[in-house]
Design a protein around this motif. Sequence first.
Motif, mmCIF file in Angstrom:
data_model
loop_
_atom_site.group_PDB
_atom_site.id
_atom_site.type_symbol
_atom_site.label_atom_id
_atom_site.label_comp_id
_atom_site.label_asym_id
_atom_site.label_seq_id
_atom_site.Cartn_x
_atom_site.Cartn_y
_atom_site.Cartn_z
ATOM 1 N N MET A 1 1.572 -3.907 10.454
ATOM 2 C CA MET A 1 0.696 -2.547 10.226
ATOM 3 C C MET A 1 1.169 -1.463 11.726
ATOM 4 S SD MET A 1 -3.301 -3.433 12.019
ATOM 5 C CE MET A 1 -3.179 -4.824 10.791
ATOM 6 N N ALA A 2 0.347 -0.613 11.111
ATOM 7 C CA ALA A 2 0.598 0.691 12.419
ATOM 8 C C ALA A 2 -0.922 1.123 12.810
ATOM 9 C CB ALA A 2 1.324 2.135 11.105
ATOM 10 N N ILE A 3 -0.851 1.007 14.398
ATOM 11 C CA ILE A 3 -1.688 1.061 14.897
ATOM 12 C C ILE A 3 -2.100 3.004 15.849
ATOM 13 C CG2 ILE A 3 -3.258 0.707 16.458
ATOM 14 C CD1 ILE A 3 -2.322 -2.740 15.806
ATOM 15 N N ILE A 4 -2.605 3.329 15.222
ATOM 16 C CA ILE A 4 -2.523 5.002 15.857
ATOM 17 C C ILE A 4 -3.546 4.773 17.362
ATOM 18 C CG2 ILE A 4 -2.336 7.644 15.676
ATOM 19 C CD1 ILE A 4 -1.833 5.470 12.607
ATOM 20 N N PRO A 5 -3.618 5.470 18.814
ATOM 21 C CA PRO A 5 -4.616 5.441 19.369
ATOM 22 C C PRO A 5 -5.683 6.631 18.885
ATOM 23 C CG PRO A 5 -2.869 5.643 20.248
ATOM 24 C CD PRO A 5 -2.745 4.888 18.994
ATOM 25 N N VAL A 6 -6.592 7.114 19.538
ATOM 26 C CA VAL A 6 -7.143 8.008 19.408
ATOM 27 C C VAL A 6 -7.550 8.433 20.498
ATOM 28 C CG1 VAL A 6 -8.893 9.451 18.287
ATOM 29 C CG2 VAL A 6 -7.764 8.396 16.917
ATOM 30 N N ARG A 16 -6.075 1.408 11.963
ATOM 31 C CA ARG A 16 -5.336 0.612 11.924
ATOM 32 C C ARG A 16 -4.671 0.954 9.957
ATOM 33 N NH1 ARG A 16 -8.273 -4.563 14.281
ATOM 34 N NH2 ARG A 16 -8.816 -3.650 16.312
ATOM 35 N N VAL A 17 -3.821 1.170 9.927
ATOM 36 C CA VAL A 17 -3.056 1.561 9.235
ATOM 37 C C VAL A 17 -2.393 0.430 7.731
ATOM 38 C CG1 VAL A 17 -1.691 3.190 7.515
ATOM 39 C CG2 VAL A 17 -2.778 4.143 9.495
ATOM 40 N N LEU A 165 -10.465 1.230 9.521
ATOM 41 C CA LEU A 165 -9.606 0.472 8.857
ATOM 42 C C LEU A 165 -8.671 0.939 7.967
ATOM 43 C CD1 LEU A 165 -11.111 -2.919 9.801
ATOM 44 C CD2 LEU A 165 -9.310 -1.828 10.978
ATOM 45 N N ALA A 166 -7.333 1.689 7.165
ATOM 46 C CA ALA A 166 -7.536 2.469 6.389
ATOM 47 C C ALA A 166 -6.274 1.348 5.843
ATOM 48 C CB ALA A 166 -6.036 3.408 6.783
ATOM 49 N N ASP A 167 -6.919 0.298 4.611
ATOM 50 C CA ASP A 167 -6.191 -0.395 3.745
ATOM 51 C C ASP A 167 -5.833 0.246 2.627
ATOM 52 O OD1 ASP A 167 -5.504 -2.579 2.641
ATOM 53 O OD2 ASP A 167 -7.667 -3.514 2.817
ATOM 54 N N LEU A 168 -4.029 -0.354 2.501
ATOM 55 C CA LEU A 168 -3.368 0.930 1.706
ATOM 56 C C LEU A 168 -3.828 -0.110 0.138
ATOM 57 C CD1 LEU A 168 -0.608 1.709 3.055
ATOM 58 C CD2 LEU A 168 -1.866 2.877 3.143
ATOM 59 N N ASP A 169 -4.642 -0.894 0.041
ATOM 60 C CA ASP A 169 -4.652 -1.395 -1.824
ATOM 61 C C ASP A 169 -6.346 -0.834 -1.822
ATOM 62 O OD1 ASP A 169 -2.716 -3.284 -0.560
ATOM 63 O OD2 ASP A 169 -4.669 -5.215 -0.093
ATOM 64 N N THR A 170 -6.667 -0.314 -1.083
ATOM 65 C CA THR A 170 -7.960 0.637 -1.648
ATOM 66 C C THR A 170 -7.644 2.160 -2.469
ATOM 67 O OG1 THR A 170 -7.677 1.853 0.251
ATOM 68 C CG2 THR A 170 -9.403 -0.147 -0.006
ATOM 69 N N GLN A 216 3.590 6.402 0.802
ATOM 70 C CA GLN A 216 1.979 5.962 1.162
ATOM 71 C C GLN A 216 1.704 5.463 2.738
ATOM 72 O OE1 GLN A 216 -0.087 3.446 -1.302
ATOM 73 N NE2 GLN A 216 -0.181 5.329 -3.261
ATOM 74 N N GLU A 217 2.193 4.487 3.164
ATOM 75 C CA GLU A 217 2.197 3.862 4.237
ATOM 76 C C GLU A 217 2.596 5.494 5.404
ATOM 77 O OE1 GLU A 217 2.810 0.496 7.946
ATOM 78 O OE2 GLU A 217 3.716 -0.199 5.796
ATOM 79 N N PHE A 218 3.815 5.454 5.706
ATOM 80 C CA PHE A 218 4.594 6.710 5.990
ATOM 81 C C PHE A 218 3.172 8.028 5.874
ATOM 82 C CE2 PHE A 218 6.969 10.615 6.387
ATOM 83 C CZ PHE A 218 7.600 10.543 8.329
ATOM 84 N N ALA A 219 2.613 8.277 5.218
ATOM 85 C CA ALA A 219 2.142 9.454 4.800
ATOM 86 C C ALA A 219 1.315 9.261 5.533
ATOM 87 C CB ALA A 219 2.309 9.901 3.801
ATOM 88 N N VAL A 220 0.339 8.328 5.219
ATOM 89 C CA VAL A 220 -1.171 7.751 5.924
ATOM 90 C C VAL A 220 -0.849 8.465 7.229
ATOM 91 C CG1 VAL A 220 -2.902 6.316 6.324
ATOM 92 C CG2 VAL A 220 -2.199 7.070 3.770
ATOM 93 N N THR A 221 0.236 7.929 8.069
ATOM 94 C CA THR A 221 0.632 7.001 9.193
ATOM 95 C C THR A 221 1.080 8.818 10.185
ATOM 96 O OG1 THR A 221 0.884 5.330 8.917
ATOM 97 C CG2 THR A 221 1.969 5.515 11.413
#
Length: 369
Positions: A1-6, A16-17, A165-170, A216-221
Motif C-alpha cells: 500500500m502506498a500512503i501519501i500524506p497531504v 492510501r492507494v 482511500l483510492a482502491d485500484l480494484d474499482t 496504474q498503482e505507479f500512475a495514481v501514486t
Amino acid sequence: MAIIPVELAGRSYEVRVASGLLADIAGQCALLLRKKRVPIVTDSNVAEHWRATVEKSLIAAGHEPRVLVLDPGEGTKSWHVLERVMDWLLAEEVERGDHILALGGGVIGDLTGFAAAILKRGCGFIQLPTSLLAQVDSSVGGKTAINTGAGKNLVGAFHQPALVLADLDTLDTLPAREMRAGYAEVIKYGILGDREFFDWCMREGPEVVTGGISAQEFAVTQSVKAKARIVAEDERETSGARALLNLGHTFGHALEAQTGFSDRLLHGEGVALGMVLAARYSARKGYITEADAALVTAAIASAGLPTEIASLGLNCDGQTLAGHMLHDKKMDAGTLPFVLLRAIGEAFLDKQVSLEDVAAFLGEQLQAH
C-alpha cells in the motif's frame, strides 16, 4: 500500500492507494466512524458494483450503513440535488463530528464534500474515489463544488477530507472511455511540472488505460504525490502554485459549457483537449516550440483522447467559446489568467492574455483539420 500524506496546518490527512481498500472499509476508517450509523452517498452506477462490498465490511464491524443513491453524471452537481442530499443528511441526524462516505467519482466527491462543508457549518467526510480521474485529482485537495447555469464549479468551498482511500480494484469496473478521461489528469502532472513523468506516460500510458495494475498503482501514486505537494504549498489557491493544476481547464470548461456539461464531452476529455489547446496557444505566443506542442498532442492522442475541437461538431465560433470563460471563477479584476507552458514539464500562469486573441485562436482551431 502506498500512503501519501497531504500536509496541511492542523488538518493533515492520508491518501492510501492499494487494492482491496473498500473490502476493508471498516478497518481503514475505524478511527473515524464513531457511531453505528454510517451515511454513504453514491450513484447508481457505482452502487451496482461496490455498494455490497462496502456494506458487508461495515455490517461485519457492527455498523449500520445508510445509503443515498443518486443519478450518475455531471447533472447531479446541482442546486436541486444538493438540497436533496442536505435534507437526507439532516434526516439521518448527521452530526458535526460524523464522517460522510463519498463513494463514487468526481461528481459524487464534489457534491458530497460541499454538502459536508455546509452541513451544520462543517462536518467530516471521507473520499472513496472509484474513477481514475477522482483518484488522481478531484478527491485530493479539498475543492468541493456544484455547477450552476453560469458555469462549472462556481459555487463551492475548500473543505478537506479526513481520509482518501483510492482502491485500484474499482478501476476494473470503469468503462474504457472513463479510464481514458481519467488518464488526462494523470498526464497533466507530467505536462505541467515533471518531464520525467511525462516521458514515463509516453511509454507506459497505454498500460494505465488498459488495466496494467503496476502501471496504474505507479500512475495514481505519482499523481497524488504531485498534487499533495502543490496543495500543501498553496491550499486555497492564493499564491499561484495551485493554479497550475488548472492546466487545460480554462479551455476545457469552455468546451464543457458549450456541450451543456453533458456526456458529449466528459470532464477528462475536456481537460485533454484543453491541454492540447494550451500547448498550441503557448506555441502561438512563442513560449514553446511547435514541436513541443505537437508532442503534447501526440501524447494525448495516443491514449485515445480528443485533440481537435472540430471533432466535437460544435455549432459556434471562437467568440462564443471565449465568452464562456468570462464566468471562470479565476477571473480577477476583469482579467483571466491562463496556465500556459514554457516547456513540457514547466507550466506558468500568464496574466496578460487577451481574450480577444484567445477568441481568434479558438476560431482558427474550430476551422482546422
